[in-house]
Scaffold this motif. Structure first.
Motif, short mmCIF file in Angstrom:
data_model
loop_
_atom_site.label_atom_id
_atom_site.label_comp_id
_atom_site.label_asym_id
_atom_site.label_seq_id
_atom_site.Cartn_x
_atom_site.Cartn_y
_atom_site.Cartn_z
N GLN A 87 12.86 12.94 3.60
CA GLN A 87 12.63 12.28 5.72
C GLN A 87 11.83 13.22 6.13
OE1 GLN A 87 12.69 9.41 5.94
NE2 GLN A 87 13.11 10.03 8.37
N ALA A 88 12.76 14.59 6.12
CA ALA A 88 12.79 15.21 8.01
C ALA A 88 11.17 15.98 7.45
CB ALA A 88 13.44 17.13 7.40
N LYS A 89 10.84 16.69 6.42
CA LYS A 89 9.23 16.76 5.78
C LYS A 89 8.56 15.48 6.21
CE LYS A 89 6.67 20.13 3.59
NZ LYS A 89 6.82 20.14 2.64
N LEU A 90 8.81 14.30 5.73
CA LEU A 90 7.15 13.29 6.96
C LEU A 90 7.56 12.95 8.51
CD1 LEU A 90 7.65 10.52 3.46
CD2 LEU A 90 6.48 11.85 3.78
N SER A 91 8.81 13.07 8.23
CA SER A 91 8.62 12.89 10.20
C SER A 91 8.05 13.80 10.98
CB SER A 91 10.05 13.23 10.35
OG SER A 91 11.34 12.06 9.82
N SER A 92 7.60 15.00 10.09
CA SER A 92 7.25 16.03 11.41
C SER A 92 6.18 16.10 10.73
CB SER A 92 7.52 17.49 11.15
OG SER A 92 7.09 17.97 9.31
N PRO B 48 1.02 -1.04 0.10
CA PRO B 48 0.05 0.03 -0.21
C PRO B 48 1.26 1.24 0.10
CG PRO B 48 -0.64 -1.72 1.88
CD PRO B 48 0.60 -1.90 1.17
N ARG B 49 0.62 2.68 -0.75
CA ARG B 49 1.00 3.78 -0.50
C ARG B 49 0.87 4.09 1.00
NH1 ARG B 49 -2.47 6.40 -4.51
NH2 ARG B 49 -3.61 4.43 -4.74
N PRO B 50 1.85 5.34 1.76
CA PRO B 50 2.32 4.94 2.63
C PRO B 50 0.81 5.18 3.34
CG PRO B 50 3.28 6.16 1.55
CD PRO B 50 2.54 5.84 0.94
N ARG B 51 0.36 4.83 4.36
CA ARG B 51 -1.34 4.32 5.53
C ARG B 51 -1.09 5.77 6.86
NH1 ARG B 51 -2.56 -1.04 6.74
NH2 ARG B 51 -0.25 -1.08 6.77
N VAL B 52 -1.62 6.97 6.70
CA VAL B 52 -0.59 7.86 7.03
C VAL B 52 -2.55 9.26 6.84
CG1 VAL B 52 1.51 8.14 6.99
CG2 VAL B 52 0.16 9.01 5.84
N VAL B 53 -2.20 9.07 8.07
CA VAL B 53 -3.89 10.08 8.47
C VAL B 53 -3.79 11.73 7.76
CG1 VAL B 53 -4.76 11.66 10.56
CG2 VAL B 53 -3.72 9.73 11.29
N LYS B 54 -2.60 12.32 7.45
CA LYS B 54 -2.35 13.60 6.88
C LYS B 54 -2.04 12.91 5.31
CE LYS B 54 -1.37 16.57 10.27
NZ LYS B 54 -0.52 17.87 10.92
N TYR B 55 -2.47 12.22 4.82
CA TYR B 55 -2.77 11.95 3.25
C TYR B 55 -2.46 12.69 2.29
CZ TYR B 55 -1.88 8.34 -0.47
OH TYR B 55 -0.99 8.43 -1.66
N GLY B 56 -2.88 13.53 2.48
CA GLY B 56 -2.66 15.04 1.20
C GLY B 56 -1.64 15.65 1.19
N ASP B 57 -1.10 15.90 3.05
CA ASP B 57 0.49 16.77 2.52
C ASP B 57 1.72 15.65 2.38
OD1 ASP B 57 -0.62 18.49 3.92
OD2 ASP B 57 -1.76 17.75 5.37
N VAL B 58 1.24 13.96 3.06
CA VAL B 58 2.51 13.32 3.02
C VAL B 58 2.55 12.79 1.70
CG1 VAL B 58 2.74 10.73 2.90
CG2 VAL B 58 2.52 12.12 4.76
N THR B 59 1.46 12.87 0.83
CA THR B 59 1.88 12.50 -0.91
C THR B 59 2.39 13.57 -1.27
OG1 THR B 59 0.66 11.79 -2.97
CG2 THR B 59 -1.19 13.11 -1.65
N ALA B 60 1.96 14.67 -1.72
CA ALA B 60 2.52 16.45 -1.98
C ALA B 60 3.67 16.34 -1.77
CB ALA B 60 1.62 17.55 -1.15
N ALA B 61 4.23 16.16 -0.41
CA ALA B 61 5.40 16.54 0.10
C ALA B 61 6.45 14.97 -1.03
CB ALA B 61 6.23 15.70 1.78
N ILE B 62 5.95 13.57 -0.78
CA ILE B 62 6.74 13.14 -1.88
C ILE B 62 6.21 13.68 -3.81
CG2 ILE B 62 6.40 10.50 -3.19
CD1 ILE B 62 4.87 9.39 -0.41
N GLN B 63 5.63 13.65 -3.85
CA GLN B 63 5.73 14.49 -5.08
C GLN B 63 6.45 15.78 -5.08
OE1 GLN B 63 1.73 15.48 -5.98
NE2 GLN B 63 0.86 13.94 -5.51
N ASP B 64 6.68 16.35 -4.43
CA ASP B 64 7.87 17.32 -4.68
C ASP B 64 9.77 16.74 -4.59
OD1 ASP B 64 6.81 20.22 -4.57
OD2 ASP B 64 6.14 20.46 -2.05
#
Lengths: 349, 438
Positions: free
Chosen positions: B429-434, B393-409
């Motif tokens: 890594q820094a972005k996702l951790s926060s 699965p793609r990352p299973r996180v609550v803030k998926y919208g932010d996480v996928t935007a960070a990955i795309q960036d």
């Protein structure tokens, strides 16, 4: 002033006593008749603004509890949402978006004004097939922005028409100057006709005698344009430009669809607010919206004050009587203009 | 506070229509109905329900629902059709939840929304024993329906990436279907050297435009090299040598020209067109491409000239990102017992089978992939099964919208050469951790 004077004379001629009671009754009747409108305005304009301002002072849904559930309810955070906009990475993104928004506004509006005026001058000329030219110039304006964005997206594809015609291999939708350029082209194409339309309305109010007089005086085409057309069409032009400025400051759908979200080179202030709201952070989203609102309001204020865009008919009332020949001519033209009639009615209320 | 604010939103949402009446009620202070409407997790009540789902492009869904309705005249299901765009669907579902409205009963959710909806308690936690088919579904798909090891939805359709390849050209060059990236590159060079008609073709493309597809392709590259974006404990762990190897495979592809420059603008459709026009030797895409590339109306130049295989990886088979949809029950719905039955109905082998042959959506029922008749109808079922069985699965996180935007960036900056891959991963890594610890 020629257009307000007759109204005053009529009022003065009423007998004193009757006028007072008549006015009192009228005022009460006006209040009653206007109240539904005012209530609706309060609900659809005032309430959302106040509600958004209030929302911008809260946050919600940012913390998880031990079981991984979002903590319910919202917290009052004062101006934190506003402060966060200008800090760190977010601040960098904000200023980029601010620059983009301003850049698009200045570039697009200048281009659109030049092209729009040119279009209006062409549409105003009497020649065979004029109605067809008029209709075809207005087509872009009639197309919804999202549709025109999709259309241009198709043109600007890697193997699209733009590259074919130019003989280039530019990847237009990638982050960079090319993305900016594609947005400017698409926006200008779509909205120059809007300015053209409003300027055309202004042109049609200029009496033919003025031009005949200029011809008799031996004025060149350029002189006629600079000394007669431009000053007389100025009120209409300024209103059109103001509308375009306000419109472009909140530009969203064109870059969003044509180039795509999260691309620094075309991200605008509206897109930042949208992004926050999309991720259910309504507090920060409202803060972005408020910042944009203030920016738009400030620009509109400066524009109206500096250039005297005659939106509500104030500017004319303040001008001293007499003045140069040009001003007198302008006043005469305005009196004949349909919008002048509208504004003087507005002023009467 | 909570009551007041949800009232405010409600009033805004209803907007002009009933604003007078609503404003009066909003001023009337708190009302008690908000607490009771949750239902306390008990899946009770029978009667008519609604089914909120994205625009059904196959046109097959009404038949499925009609089959249910004819068997359950007192518990009819009404389809609430949402827009075709996934973001718009999510937005309507979120709005429905925030208004605590009972307008949507069963939600047809994209697999990446589960965590967000579960953490916000917009959907019901489901007891696994009430869903008898669950053990027979492909395990990876069931994982997408869980949040913190608890079940919140039931996977009904799935999707996995496939490697489309030009069978005709590979045969002419006498090379095997590649299983690793190195083999794929070698096969491409062999074809370009031996087959004159392959001159000018590019080796490979996936979806690299800055959108959800980039998250999919980036995750696949990293997972296929043995790395992770978010690890099993839900923590970001993307700044690793494995992840770097995966990302560098893509950046190298761009810099050597194995991946065409234009691929940075490819979504699914742009890539499909390039493959159909014979510009690509290998192409990563979803199963839907198969039928379109086989169309004999002249739109495809590669009819009967291509094959499908599981995705290649660094040193063995690749790891696909999982697509698909899960059905969940809205917290604020009525008649939840009916909703449970309806989900079971749609998850059953019989219904999934009918759905596959009618709408060609990949099922979650494992045994269907081995059905001979279906394999004949859909020749890609075998590689698709391999793809989905090994998928992550793609990352299973609550803030998926932010996480996928960070990955795309991060991925976009690396692929377009703006940031070196290593730096992109460190930043990510820094972005996702926060984003994840909050």
């Amino acid at each position: 002033m020629s257009d307000t004077a007759p109204v005053n004379t009529r009022r003065e001629s009423k007998p004193g006593k009757a006028r007072t009671s008549f006015n009192e009754g009228t005022a009460r009747l006006a209040a009653v008749l206007l109240s539904p409108t005012l209530i609706v305005l309060a609900l659809v304009v005032l309430y959302p603004i106040v509600s958004a301002l209030r929302e911008s002072l809260y946050t919600s849904g940012t913390k998880l509890d031990a079981n991984g559930f979002v903590v319910k309810g919202s917290t009052f955070v004062g101006l934190d949402n506003y402060a966060a906009i200008f800090k760190g990475d977010t601040g960098h993104r904000f200023w980029t978006a601010f620059y983009n928004t301003t850049f698009f506004t200045v570039t697009c509006v200048v281009l659109e004004t030049v092209l729009g005026v040119a279009m209006a001058l062409i549409m105003h000329k009497a020649f065979k097939g004029r109605s067809i030219v008029r209709a075809s110039i207005l087509v872009p304006w009639a197309i919804p922005t999202v549709v025109s964005a999709l259309l241009w997206k198709w043109i600007f594809q890697a193997d699209g028409i733009a590259n074919n015609i130019l003989g280039t291999q530019i990847l237009w939708s990638t982050d960079g100057w090319q993305a900016k350029l594609s947005v400017i082209v698409a926006d200008t194409w779509k909205t120059a006709p809007f300015i053209g339309l409003l300027v055309l309305a202004g042109l049609q109010t200029i009496p033919a005698e003025v031009y005949e007089a200029a011809k008799v005086d031996g004025a060149s085409v350029l002189q006629t344009f600079r000394r007669i057309t431009l000053p007389l069409v100025r009120p209409a032009l300024l209103v059109a430009v103001l509308f375009r400025i306000l419109d472009t400051l909140r530009i969203f759908d064109l870059p969003f669809v044509l180039v795509g979200p999260h691309k620094g080179s075309v991200e605008t202030l509206s897109m930042l607010g949208y992004d926050e709201a999309f991720n259910t952070r309504y507090g920060p989203a409202a803060a972005y919206a408020t910042v944009l609102f203030l920016y738009v309001a400030a620009v509109a204020y400066v524009f109206v004050k500096l250039l005297g865009a005659d939106v509500i008919g104030e500017a004319r009332a303040k001008k001293p009587g007499g003045g140069s020949r040009r001003q007198r001519k302008r006043a005469a033209a305005l009196a004949a203009a349909p919008q002048a009639g509208l504004t003087s009615v507005g002023g009467g209320v | 506070m909570r009551f007041e604010r949800s009232h405010t939103r409600r009033a805004v949402a209803f907007g002009v229509a009933g604003s007078l009446v609503l404003l009066a009620s909003a001023c009337g202070g708190d009302s008690g109905d908000k607490n009771t409407s949750g239902g306390g997790g008990a899946l009770e009540g029978r009667g008519p329900i609604t089914f909120a789902t994205g625009k059904d492009t196959s046109g097959f869904l009404p038949k499925q629902v009609a089959a249910w309705n004819s068997q359950h005249p007192d518990e009819k299901v009404e389809i609430k059709e949402l827009p075709e765009n996934a973001n718009d669907q999510r937005q309507q579902m979120v709005q429905n939840a925030q208004n605590q409205s009972d307008a949507f009963s069963v939600l047809n959710m994209d697999v990446v929304w589960t965590s967000e909806f579960a953490a916000n308690q917009w959907i019901e936690q489901l007891p696994e024993d009430k869903f008898p088919d669950l053990p027979k579904l492909i395990p990876a798909t069931v994982e997408t329906a869980k949040y913190r090891d608890k079940l919140y939805a039931v996977p009904i359709t799935s999707d996995g990436g496939l490697l489309y390849y030009r069978k005709d050209l590979l045969d002419q060059a006498g090379v095997q279907v590649p299983k690793t990236w190195d083999e794929m590159l070698a096969a491409c060079l062999a074809v370009q050297a031996k087959v004159p008609s392959a001159k000018g073709m590019s080796c490979y493309a996936g979806q690299f435009e800055k959108y959800e597809g980039l998250t999919v392709n980036f995750s696949e590259a990293i997972n296929s090299a043995g790395g992770v974006v978010v690890d099993k404990d839900g923590k970001a762990n993307v700044d690793t040598p494995e992840a770097l190897a995966g990302l560098e495979e893509l950046t190298k592809g761009f810099s050597t020209g194995a991946i065409p420059k234009a691929a940075i603008t490819y979504k699914e459709e742009e890539g499909r067109r390039a493959f159909q026009e014979g510009k690509l030797l290998f192409h990563r895409n979803w199963p839907y491409v198969y039928a379109l590339a086989q169309k004999t109306d002249g739109s495809s130049k590669i009819v009967n000239k291509f094959g499908v295989a599981p995705l290649p990886g660094k040193s063995g088979p690749g790891v696909s990102s999982l697509g698909g949809h899960d059905y969940a029950i809205s917290k604020f719905a009525k008649n939840k017992a009916t909703a449970v039955d309806f989900i079971n109905f749609m998850a059953s082998e019989a219904r999934q089978k009918v759905n596959l042959s009618g709408s060609s959506q990949a099922p979650t029922y494992a045994s269907l992939y081995d059905d001979p008749a279906l394999n004949k109808q859909f020749p890609y079922l075998a590689p698709l099964k391999a793809s989905i069985l090994g998928a992550q699965p793609r990352p299973r996180v609550v803030k998926y919208g932010d996480v996928t935007a960070a990955i795309q960036d991060a991925a976009y900056n690396a692929l377009s050469g703006k940031t070196p891959p290593k730096q992109a991963l460190t930043d990510l890594q820094a972005k996702l951790s926060s984003l994840i610890t909050q």
